[in-house]
Design an enzyme around this catalytic site. Sequence first.
Site, PDB file in Angstrom:
ATOM      1  N   ARG A 138     -16.068  13.266   0.149  1.00 43.12           N
ATOM      2  CA  ARG A 138     -15.493  12.072   0.754  1.00 43.12           C
ATOM      3  C   ARG A 138     -14.743  12.945   1.880  1.00 43.12           C
ATOM      4  O   ARG A 138     -13.524  13.622   1.592  1.00 43.12           O
ATOM      5  CB  ARG A 138     -14.405  11.576  -0.376  1.00 43.12           C
ATOM      6  CG  ARG A 138     -13.073  10.772   0.679  1.00 43.12           C
ATOM      7  CD  ARG A 138     -12.552   9.771   0.223  1.00 43.12           C
ATOM      8  NE  ARG A 138     -13.722   8.586  -0.404  1.00 43.12           N
ATOM      9  CZ  ARG A 138     -13.072   7.336  -0.769  1.00 43.12           C
ATOM     10  NH1 ARG A 138     -11.287   7.185  -1.051  1.00 43.12           N
ATOM     11  NH2 ARG A 138     -13.255   6.410  -0.788  1.00 43.12           N
TER      12      ARG A 138
ATOM     13  N   HIS B 181     -19.480   4.183   4.864  1.00 38.11           N
ATOM     14  CA  HIS B 181     -19.475   4.101   2.698  1.00 38.11           C
ATOM     15  C   HIS B 181     -20.502   3.873   2.685  1.00 38.11           C
ATOM     16  O   HIS B 181     -20.499   2.415   1.696  1.00 38.11           O
ATOM     17  CB  HIS B 181     -17.881   3.473   2.972  1.00 38.11           C
ATOM     18  CG  HIS B 181     -16.867   3.396   1.394  1.00 38.11           C
ATOM     19  ND1 HIS B 181     -17.667   5.093   0.735  1.00 38.11           N
ATOM     20  CD2 HIS B 181     -16.016   3.255   1.146  1.00 38.11           C
ATOM     21  CE1 HIS B 181     -16.836   4.812  -0.545  1.00 38.11           C
ATOM     22  NE2 HIS B 181     -15.843   3.644  -0.037  1.00 38.11           N
TER      23      HIS B 181
ATOM     24  N   GLN C 169     -20.287   2.587  -1.425  1.00 40.90           N
ATOM     25  CA  GLN C 169     -19.184   1.283  -1.619  1.00 40.90           C
ATOM     26  C   GLN C 169     -20.883   0.105  -1.468  1.00 40.90           C
ATOM     27  O   GLN C 169     -20.197  -1.170  -1.790  1.00 40.90           O
ATOM     28  CB  GLN C 169     -18.510   1.516  -0.657  1.00 40.90           C
ATOM     29  CG  GLN C 169     -17.456  -0.066  -0.645  1.00 40.90           C
ATOM     30  CD  GLN C 169     -17.005  -0.391  -1.747  1.00 40.90           C
ATOM     31  OE1 GLN C 169     -15.932   1.020  -2.263  1.00 40.90           O
ATOM     32  NE2 GLN C 169     -17.197  -1.538  -2.610  1.00 40.90           N
TER      33      GLN C 169
ATOM     34  N   ASP D 211     -11.335  -5.984   4.872  1.00 40.70           N
ATOM     35  CA  ASP D 211     -11.546  -4.291   4.784  1.00 40.70           C
ATOM     36  C   ASP D 211      -9.676  -3.963   5.038  1.00 40.70           C
ATOM     37  O   ASP D 211      -9.155  -4.630   6.300  1.00 40.70           O
ATOM     38  CB  ASP D 211     -12.485  -2.835   5.425  1.00 40.70           C
ATOM     39  CG  ASP D 211     -12.156  -1.493   5.036  1.00 40.70           C
ATOM     40  OD1 ASP D 211     -11.605  -1.676   3.944  1.00 40.70           O
ATOM     41  OD2 ASP D 211     -12.126  -0.951   5.790  1.00 40.70           O
TER      42      ASP D 211
ATOM     43  N   CYS E 180     -13.441  -3.566  -0.845  1.00 38.87           N
ATOM     44  CA  CYS E 180     -13.855  -2.244  -1.342  1.00 38.87           C
ATOM     45  C   CYS E 180     -12.835  -1.748  -2.015  1.00 38.87           C
ATOM     46  O   CYS E 180     -12.954  -1.039  -2.813  1.00 38.87           O
ATOM     47  CB  CYS E 180     -14.439  -1.568  -0.084  1.00 38.87           C
ATOM     48  SG  CYS E 180     -13.050  -0.837   1.334  1.00 38.87           S
TER      49      CYS E 180
ATOM     50  N   ARG F  28     -18.994  -0.144  -8.740  1.00 44.24           N
ATOM     51  CA  ARG F  28     -19.176   1.502  -7.785  1.00 44.24           C
ATOM     52  C   ARG F  28     -20.272   2.240  -8.983  1.00 44.24           C
ATOM     53  O   ARG F  28     -20.793   3.239  -8.864  1.00 44.24           O
ATOM     54  CB  ARG F  28     -17.739   1.706  -7.588  1.00 44.24           C
ATOM     55  CG  ARG F  28     -17.775   1.506  -6.279  1.00 44.24           C
ATOM     56  CD  ARG F  28     -18.051   1.367  -5.642  1.00 44.24           C
ATOM     57  NE  ARG F  28     -17.803   3.153  -5.089  1.00 44.24           N
ATOM     58  CZ  ARG F  28     -17.202   3.570  -4.143  1.00 44.24           C
ATOM     59  NH1 ARG F  28     -15.972   3.114  -4.109  1.00 44.24           N
ATOM     60  NH2 ARG F  28     -17.712   5.254  -4.055  1.00 44.24           N
TER      61      ARG F  28
HETATM   62  N1  NVA Z   1     -12.120   1.970   5.784  1.00 37.96           N
HETATM   63  C1  NVA Z   1     -11.220   2.309   4.284  1.00 37.96           C
HETATM   64  C2  NVA Z   1     -11.743   1.965   3.219  1.00 37.96           C
HETATM   65  C3  NVA Z   1     -11.339   2.404   1.703  1.00 37.96           C
HETATM   66  C4  NVA Z   1     -12.095   2.618   0.971  1.00 37.96           C
HETATM   67  C5  NVA Z   1     -10.655   3.553   4.713  1.00 37.96           C
HETATM   68  O1  NVA Z   1     -11.659   5.010   5.261  1.00 37.96           O
HETATM   69  O2  NVA Z   1      -9.448   3.781   4.639  1.00 37.96           O
HETATM   70  N1   CP Z   2     -13.293   1.739  -2.648  1.00 39.70           N
HETATM   71  C1   CP Z   2     -12.997   2.587  -2.776  1.00 39.70           C
HETATM   72  O1   CP Z   2     -13.848   3.969  -2.316  1.00 39.70           O
HETATM   73  O2   CP Z   2     -11.919   3.257  -3.033  1.00 39.70           O
HETATM   74  P1   CP Z   2     -10.817   4.294  -3.158  1.00 39.70           P
HETATM   75  O3   CP Z   2     -10.238   5.023  -1.306  1.00 39.70           O
HETATM   76  O4   CP Z   2     -10.316   4.183  -4.171  1.00 39.70           O
HETATM   77  O5   CP Z   2     -12.184   5.627  -3.715  1.00 39.70           O
END
Ligand code: NVA
Ligand code: CP
Length: 307
Positions: free
Chosen positions: A101, A128, A131, A224, A264, A292
């Site tokens: 990540r 992502h 997801q 989101d 998500c 997930r």
């Molecule tokens: N768009 C959000 C998704 C979190 C899972 C982010 O990047 O923070």
């Molecule tokens: N949806 C998702 O990726 O959640 P986290 O940021 O908690 O991993």
Amino acid sequence: MTRHFLKDDDISPAEQALLIDRAIAMKANRFSEKPFSGPQTVAVIFDKTSTRTRVSFAVGVADLGGVPLIIDTGVSQLGKKESVADTARVLERQVAQIVWRTYAQSGLDQMAANSSVPVINALSDSWHPCQLLADLVTIKENFGKTAGLKIAYIGDAANNMGNSYLVACAMAGMSVSVAAPKGYEPDPEVVARAKQIAADFNAEIVVTSDPQLAAASADVVVTDTWISMGMESEAKQREQDFAGFTVDQELMEAANSEAIFLHCLPAYRGFEVSAEVIDGPQSVIWQEAENRLHAQKALMAWLAEQN
Ligand code: NVA
Ligand code: CP
């Protein structure tokens, strides 16, 4: 050539369909596959915070007979004292797969270019894809299919989730309608890619600034956060810019009566979604969060076979 999963269309639509079905089968028989027996180790690296991704990869690797090695970059050399390429060369000799990540997609590209073991994108600024595999599993569980359905994405369409919904849902044969305020529209290149894929399925890709129009007759409504990780300094401005884009009961009523709501997570009730919707009967967010685990297990097991 090592197969990686850095963005949604790094797999074909046929491979995506296979992974969705495999995830559903693995969910029904959770400890049936042990591709990481040995046990082999999977590195799971975080440059950003996480709950679901951290838990589901750690549990998933263990379910598959392996050992998850969770690395927070705050306590490793990566990104500060050591390059991505050198990190990849160290990891590839010891671990079976690398899950990461991070911020820029280019970091993942560098990791993959220097790794003989599969690299999986666990969220970047651009995509992502894990997801979306989970979301498509959830959609298939609820409707028995994905092709022919319509999904409406309401909110920040310039972020990772907006991009992934456009491409991955098009690959699954779904029509995708996106409603975003001015300045938060999807990247035209991503829209063009989604349209190119959707043409093969007779599906439609629509970008609008009208949430009601996007939600009309949708089978799936998603949103989101308005403030993705890394965007915190823009929070005040964004809250103003996204006024009118909350998924509330009135908007859900524009969708099909059987429509489901996905998010998500983490969610901010009262901002991108009302508490009534996210905690209401059309919401399947906990099923989505659990998926997930199953989706990523299917992905890791499949990647182990490809390489
Ligand atoms: N768009 C959000 C998704 C979190 C899972 C982010 O990047 O923070
Ligand atoms: N949806 C998702 O990726 O959640 P986290 O940021 O908690 O991993």
